[in-house]
Write an enzyme that holds these catalytic residues in place. Sequence first.
Site, PDB file in Angstrom:
ATOM      1  N   LYS A   1      34.286  25.607  44.198  1.00  0.00           N
ATOM      2  CA  LYS A   1      35.325  26.519  43.735  1.00  0.00           C
ATOM      3  C   LYS A   1      36.682  25.817  43.684  1.00  0.00           C
ATOM      4  O   LYS A   1      37.046  25.081  44.604  1.00  0.00           O
ATOM      5  CB  LYS A   1      35.384  27.744  44.655  1.00  0.00           C
ATOM      6  CG  LYS A   1      36.348  28.835  44.183  1.00  0.00           C
ATOM      7  CD  LYS A   1      36.242  30.064  45.088  1.00  0.00           C
ATOM      8  CE  LYS A   1      37.239  31.140  44.698  1.00  0.00           C
ATOM      9  NZ  LYS A   1      37.131  32.346  45.555  1.00  0.00           N
TER      10      LYS A   1
ATOM     11  N   SER B   1      37.733  36.278  43.104  1.00  0.00           N
ATOM     12  CA  SER B   1      38.180  35.021  42.552  1.00  0.00           C
ATOM     13  C   SER B   1      37.063  34.003  42.347  1.00  0.00           C
ATOM     14  O   SER B   1      37.267  32.956  41.737  1.00  0.00           O
ATOM     15  CB  SER B   1      39.280  34.415  43.437  1.00  0.00           C
ATOM     16  OG  SER B   1      38.791  34.147  44.744  1.00  0.00           O
TER      17      SER B   1
ATOM     18  N   SER C   1      36.470  38.566  46.964  1.00  0.00           N
ATOM     19  CA  SER C   1      36.348  37.474  45.998  1.00  0.00           C
ATOM     20  C   SER C   1      34.955  36.881  45.893  1.00  0.00           C
ATOM     21  O   SER C   1      34.654  36.187  44.928  1.00  0.00           O
ATOM     22  CB  SER C   1      37.354  36.367  46.335  1.00  0.00           C
ATOM     23  OG  SER C   1      38.667  36.791  46.064  1.00  0.00           O
TER      24      SER C   1
END
Length: 470
Positions: free
Chosen positions: A76, A151, A175
């Site tokens: 990520k 996210s 997220s």
Amino acid sequence: MDLTELDAGDLVARLTAREVSAEEAMRACLDRIGAVNPSVNAIVALRDPDTLLAEARAADAAPRRGWLHGVPVAVKDLANTAGLRTTLGSPVLRDFVPKNDDLFVARMRAAGAIFIGKTNAPEFGLGSHSVNPVYGATRNPYDTTRSAGGSSGGAGVALATGMQWVCDGSDMMGSLRNPAGWNNVYGFRPSYGLVPGDPERDLFLHPLSTNGPMGRCPDDMAALLDIQAGRDPRVPLSHDGPRFHGALGADLAGRRIGWLADWGGAWAMDDGLLAASEAALATFTDLGCEVVALDPPMPADEIWQAWIDLRSFAVAASLATLYDNDAHRPRIREDAIWEVERGRAMTAPQIQRASAIRSAWFRRAAALFDTVDALVAPTAQVWPFPVDWAHPKEIAGRKMDTYHRWMECVIPASLIGLPAVSVPAGFGDAGLPFGLQIIGPARGDLAVLQLAEGWHRATGWPQKRPAMRA
């Protein structure tokens, strides 16, 4: 045989038995990225393919280092990865290349992962919609006109489309859970401290966010969690857990599931979403669990106020250096500026009151878990929204007063660091996925993952997904 359709555990077994080479796995991964990523934009900062294939051949020639040995992994883009561009989706950090891995990334590297690039995320991870000015928007593979969530949106899409076998994610305000639900995969927010934060950052004041695993089945997440998790003596509140991989099979009969629904009407819900969620609860009944509807255990407005105050306080600290730079501040997204300025305006009594509410909610939740084994709620209050929206501004006629109010349903777990797993729950009338979050008591991670495993065996949603539009 299409290697990209295998669960990670199946791929690892074949790599270990040398039935498949790391080079073959890398080639399959890169081919899939080339075919799918242009339409969804989930993988960013992709490294040179020839270099990656050379690293895969080197992995084939080397002794196995761990469960991830030879597995291509995209990290990520909020996590520092040594030698690999890490932008946090911000133009201010467009060319930043860290020298060191974050702690959990280092653990994945030591287990043999070959880092191929990054997965896309919103700027600074703010907001549950993976769009930023560096890489653009990540699109939902079930309808590329829709958001993939965030996210960890890039990670969710990479898993759903077969570009990745397992992914890391992070979860402050859903997220991990929202993009898992919106992409028909699994995401696990572990108990706070099970996956330690980086020891070079503030260690005491801001325990809201945590890293965790994502996958197409719970046991793959368990294997990755075994790598990411474990006490670090430099990190207070970090702790060890049991071994998770291979330990998820359990008889679930008799477990009591508390259904939170819309928290007594406090959470605005898109049309049809609550009904679809309640219909999906039948799976727990089929597993022998008892589902009980719960009244709101605490006023929602108190939890919300404590959350946004502590969140702004934390964001103000994490972005202080960039905000204080006169050259950088104009290039920071408006929502981030709002968070920083709001956090800096907090008074000591406001912060103390927020902490007191958090403590009260922890005590209330602990008492609640004396009566039920797990809590269940939707992973989001809306279906995946148009990708060109910044965020939903109204739900069912109710206006949203912040850019993240539409994700209020995830904060009961986040505020007090409870383990929560997002499980895929099916598809709505428009063919868009949705999910449910299973929440357990503090350090009850194994029991939560066991419920997810039972759910997966009963439903198998990621493996019987409808046709994608990616």
